[in-house]
Motif scaffolding. Sequence first.
Motif, PDB file in Angstrom:
ATOM      1  N   TRP A   1      -6.902  -8.633   5.582  1.00  0.00           N
ATOM      2  CA  TRP A   1      -8.207  -8.454   4.943  1.00  0.00           C
ATOM      3  C   TRP A   1      -9.364  -8.933   5.808  1.00  0.00           C
ATOM      4  CZ3 TRP A   1     -10.385 -13.261   4.394  1.00  0.00           C
ATOM      5  CH2 TRP A   1      -9.507 -14.350   4.322  1.00  0.00           C
ATOM      6  N   ALA A   2      -9.051  -9.532   6.962  1.00  0.00           N
ATOM      7  CA  ALA A   2     -10.115 -10.031   7.837  1.00  0.00           C
ATOM      8  C   ALA A   2     -10.090  -9.374   9.212  1.00  0.00           C
ATOM      9  CB  ALA A   2     -10.005 -11.548   7.992  1.00  0.00           C
ATOM     10  N   THR A   3      -9.316  -8.309   9.386  1.00  0.00           N
ATOM     11  CA  THR A   3      -9.225  -7.678  10.706  1.00  0.00           C
ATOM     12  C   THR A   3     -10.512  -6.968  11.101  1.00  0.00           C
ATOM     13  OG1 THR A   3      -8.206  -5.742   9.668  1.00  0.00           O
ATOM     14  CG2 THR A   3      -6.727  -7.393  10.626  1.00  0.00           C
ATOM     15  N   HIS A   4     -11.323  -6.562  10.122  1.00  0.00           N
ATOM     16  CA  HIS A   4     -12.579  -5.883  10.421  1.00  0.00           C
ATOM     17  C   HIS A   4     -13.749  -6.681   9.844  1.00  0.00           C
ATOM     18  CE1 HIS A   4      -9.803  -2.566  11.225  1.00  0.00           C
ATOM     19  NE2 HIS A   4     -10.782  -1.986  11.884  1.00  0.00           N
TER      20      HIS A   4
ATOM     21  N   LEU B   1     -24.066  -3.582  16.615  1.00  0.00           N
ATOM     22  CA  LEU B   1     -22.628  -3.583  16.345  1.00  0.00           C
ATOM     23  C   LEU B   1     -22.142  -2.175  16.022  1.00  0.00           C
ATOM     24  CD1 LEU B   1     -22.142  -6.784  14.134  1.00  0.00           C
ATOM     25  CD2 LEU B   1     -21.435  -6.445  16.512  1.00  0.00           C
ATOM     26  N   PRO B   2     -21.005  -1.765  16.590  1.00  0.00           N
ATOM     27  CA  PRO B   2     -20.438  -0.463  16.202  1.00  0.00           C
ATOM     28  C   PRO B   2     -19.964  -0.496  14.756  1.00  0.00           C
ATOM     29  CG  PRO B   2     -19.260  -1.445  18.078  1.00  0.00           C
ATOM     30  CD  PRO B   2     -20.226  -2.454  17.584  1.00  0.00           C
ATOM     31  N   LYS B   3     -19.862   0.678  14.155  1.00  0.00           N
ATOM     32  CA  LYS B   3     -19.366   0.754  12.787  1.00  0.00           C
ATOM     33  C   LYS B   3     -17.881   0.415  12.750  1.00  0.00           C
ATOM     34  CE  LYS B   3     -22.729   4.190  11.173  1.00  0.00           C
ATOM     35  NZ  LYS B   3     -22.904   5.531  10.571  1.00  0.00           N
ATOM     36  N   ASP B   4     -17.467  -0.213  11.662  1.00  0.00           N
ATOM     37  CA  ASP B   4     -16.062  -0.557  11.451  1.00  0.00           C
ATOM     38  C   ASP B   4     -15.502  -1.348  12.631  1.00  0.00           C
ATOM     39  OD1 ASP B   4     -13.801  -0.564   9.804  1.00  0.00           O
ATOM     40  OD2 ASP B   4     -12.896   1.115  10.887  1.00  0.00           O
ATOM     41  N   VAL B   5     -16.293  -2.312  13.131  1.00  0.00           N
ATOM     42  CA  VAL B   5     -15.868  -3.108  14.280  1.00  0.00           C
ATOM     43  C   VAL B   5     -14.799  -4.106  13.846  1.00  0.00           C
ATOM     44  CG1 VAL B   5     -17.668  -4.840  13.924  1.00  0.00           C
ATOM     45  CG2 VAL B   5     -16.683  -4.533  16.201  1.00  0.00           C
ATOM     46  N   THR B   6     -13.809  -4.323  14.699  1.00  0.00           N
ATOM     47  CA  THR B   6     -12.790  -5.331  14.397  1.00  0.00           C
ATOM     48  C   THR B   6     -13.371  -6.717  14.620  1.00  0.00           C
ATOM     49  OG1 THR B   6     -11.898  -5.420  16.646  1.00  0.00           O
ATOM     50  CG2 THR B   6     -10.988  -3.738  15.160  1.00  0.00           C
ATOM     51  N   THR B   7     -12.775  -7.700  13.992  1.00  0.00           N
ATOM     52  CA  THR B   7     -13.269  -9.074  14.120  1.00  0.00           C
ATOM     53  C   THR B   7     -13.176  -9.556  15.562  1.00  0.00           C
ATOM     54  OG1 THR B   7     -12.608  -9.525  11.834  1.00  0.00           O
ATOM     55  CG2 THR B   7     -12.973 -11.417  13.271  1.00  0.00           C
ATOM     56  N   THR B   8     -12.079  -9.226  16.236  1.00  0.00           N
ATOM     57  CA  THR B   8     -11.935  -9.634  17.638  1.00  0.00           C
ATOM     58  C   THR B   8     -13.000  -8.980  18.505  1.00  0.00           C
ATOM     59  OG1 THR B   8      -9.559 -10.014  17.420  1.00  0.00           O
ATOM     60  CG2 THR B   8     -10.398  -9.616  19.630  1.00  0.00           C
ATOM     61  N   ASP B   9     -13.247  -7.694  18.302  1.00  0.00           N
ATOM     62  CA  ASP B   9     -14.275  -7.009  19.091  1.00  0.00           C
ATOM     63  C   ASP B   9     -15.657  -7.589  18.808  1.00  0.00           C
ATOM     64  OD1 ASP B   9     -12.402  -5.392  20.237  1.00  0.00           O
ATOM     65  OD2 ASP B   9     -12.740  -3.680  18.922  1.00  0.00           O
TER      66      ASP B   9
ATOM     67  N   VAL C   1     -11.315 -17.766  12.243  1.00  0.00           N
ATOM     68  CA  VAL C   1     -10.854 -16.423  11.890  1.00  0.00           C
ATOM     69  C   VAL C   1      -9.614 -16.571  11.018  1.00  0.00           C
ATOM     70  CG1 VAL C   1     -10.028 -14.209  12.765  1.00  0.00           C
ATOM     71  CG2 VAL C   1     -11.750 -15.508  14.062  1.00  0.00           C
ATOM     72  N   PRO C   2      -9.629 -16.071   9.783  1.00  0.00           N
ATOM     73  CA  PRO C   2      -8.468 -16.209   8.904  1.00  0.00           C
ATOM     74  C   PRO C   2      -7.197 -15.647   9.548  1.00  0.00           C
ATOM     75  CG  PRO C   2     -10.357 -15.423   7.660  1.00  0.00           C
ATOM     76  CD  PRO C   2     -10.757 -15.396   9.098  1.00  0.00           C
ATOM     77  N   GLY C   3      -6.181 -16.459   9.586  1.00  0.00           N
ATOM     78  CA  GLY C   3      -4.925 -16.075  10.210  1.00  0.00           C
ATOM     79  C   GLY C   3      -4.801 -16.558  11.629  1.00  0.00           C
ATOM     80  N   ALA C   4      -5.901 -16.538  12.376  1.00  0.00           N
ATOM     81  CA  ALA C   4      -5.889 -16.978  13.770  1.00  0.00           C
ATOM     82  C   ALA C   4      -6.296 -18.436  13.920  1.00  0.00           C
ATOM     83  CB  ALA C   4      -6.820 -16.098  14.602  1.00  0.00           C
TER      84      ALA C   4
END
Length: 646
Positions: free
Chosen positions: A57-60, A97-105, A196-199
């Motif tokens: 749920w936090a990848t983007h 920011l690009p649309k639908d950017v990932t959290t890492t990006d 970052v949740p999970g990381a």
Amino acid sequence: MTIRVALHHQSRWQQDAYGNFVARVTFPEPTREIEITVDLIADMTVINPFDYFIEDWATHYPFQYQDQQKRDLTPFLEKGPSSALFEAYVQSIREALPKDVTTTDLLVFLNQRLQADIGYQIRLESGVQTPEETLTLRSGSCRDSAWLMVQVLRYLGIAARFVSGYLIQLVPDIQSSPDSFDSDFTDLHAWCEAYVPGAGWVGMDATSGLFAGEGHIPLAVSAHPTAAAPVIGMTTPCEANLDVVMTVSRIHEDPRVTKPYKTEEWEAIMALGKKVDEVLVAEDVRLTQGGEPTFIARNPGDKPEWHIGALGEEKWALAHRLFHRLSERFGQGGVIQFGQGKWYPGEPLPRWAMNLFWRTDGLPLWRHPPLLDPEPNPNLDLTRVEAFGQRLCEELGLSPRYLIPAFEDPWMALDDESKLPINMDPQTMDLQDSGHRQTLAKRLRQGVGSLVGYVLPLKSVSNDDDPCTWRSSRWPLRHEQLFLLGGDSPIGLRLPLDRLPWVAPDDFEPDIPVDPFVPRGALKQRLKSAKDPVEPAKDASPKEIIHTALALEMREGRLHLFLPPLGRLEDFVDLMEHIEAIAVSMDLGLRLEGYPPPRDPRLTSLSVTPDPGVIEVNVQQMVATPEPVAGITSPSVPMKPLTARF
């Protein structure tokens, strides 16, 4: 880490509100100077800063912290005073920011954006600039850029904290540019971390635009820079001067590709290896050494085969190319065989394995490499396959009447087709839908009850010192024709052996493998089996029926020979002699598959197999120290590191 204070003092270790370890030092008497020495041993093994997982749920971005996380992260979500300049800067980031950017990006983008926008300068003044001051000056020290990054992240809804510690930079083994520094370097440094949740906490260094790596040594973290200062305290009014000296030295280095062993170190290792080999030989300890280096694609992308999957089309193609490169390097004159690899629960079929076998005496097992594993032949048909089988019977001293045509079972095909929905045509099914549909459609397109190959019941009946003698037998079946079991595996794996006449356990002659410790004589350069043609017996007893077989079939424009299990290496060598002679005379390439040759110290092998995410190479076993060393240090054939991308 140890801390020494060169004065009479009292010290107590404690933890602050953020869990940092703090030494509280008090001085009972006034002093003119204080000297603090910090000794630190750091492991500088290279790490991958992106080696983490993120909750789904936090990848983007954007994402929302869970309620409990939000309460725990409250100090690290607190926004500082804003200004028009700062708000405009944050808004420009949102718009870029690009649309639908990932959290890492997102984190990578922010880190590189601040590094490009804010110039680095050494600033000796105390304190940390506000974000507005840093943006106005467009420059600042590492602590100023870190604090600006913390505030930008918080205004974007991401928890962030300030980190204070050391930065260690070592001279690279290979200089990438003329501007590279020429000596190891260390200094005080500051950066920030985002939660970052999970990381967990992910470090970002806005000064360099890179994620925190092995050279970032954190000492203190806090929600605000003032709580992470290296030294804080009080003095009476006085004039004070601060001198800081930092040095770094290497106390141990592991050899690596870019910095191998020194000549004297390598000679010492080889001398020790020789002594160990002598002790093993004296004590009759038979020890072998192998290895399993792995390879991945140069650009794996998101394909499952390079992350979690064992099989894939690209993996097969690259493994095939790698296998032939290894064959040219290690096993010239060897035999290439495609066998069955590992088979784990949940997998529909065994994995593949590419095997290379060659003689340890240096003599060739196969003299015409282009005839092994050739390109597809569009002119190949079952007539030539049958001719090859008949020639093989003659070479082995057997009647061609032993060769049995093999057909797909029409009843099984019709039964499978009858189970399909009435509105589904098996001829036009989606072959990507499932392995079962692919198998069924392939079989139906061949034709119900079609001829697919030939089977030769085959077994060696030779004793240890006798020349190779081959025997065959009829296969008495209830039907006049040999119908294979269902599936799309090689026909050698689909033989209906359970339909052969039953043999009482007491009458069954087991094949006992040769004792691996029995001394072996030298293999002859060329073996010749004894030809004693025998016509098929009409009424053979059940125990005379041979249950092992060599199978020939045409698949994907190639002749495939499925080898039977053999008990002696001599039998395998003899069979290869005959197969190669026929292939040369007919100018017909082929692929060998089925059972590998028996284990024998006069034969060595390597194999290439798939594993989840990687291609695995099982290198040949070696018995003495010089052997593996010679395999990787040959001056005539330079080798790149085995674990690599290609």
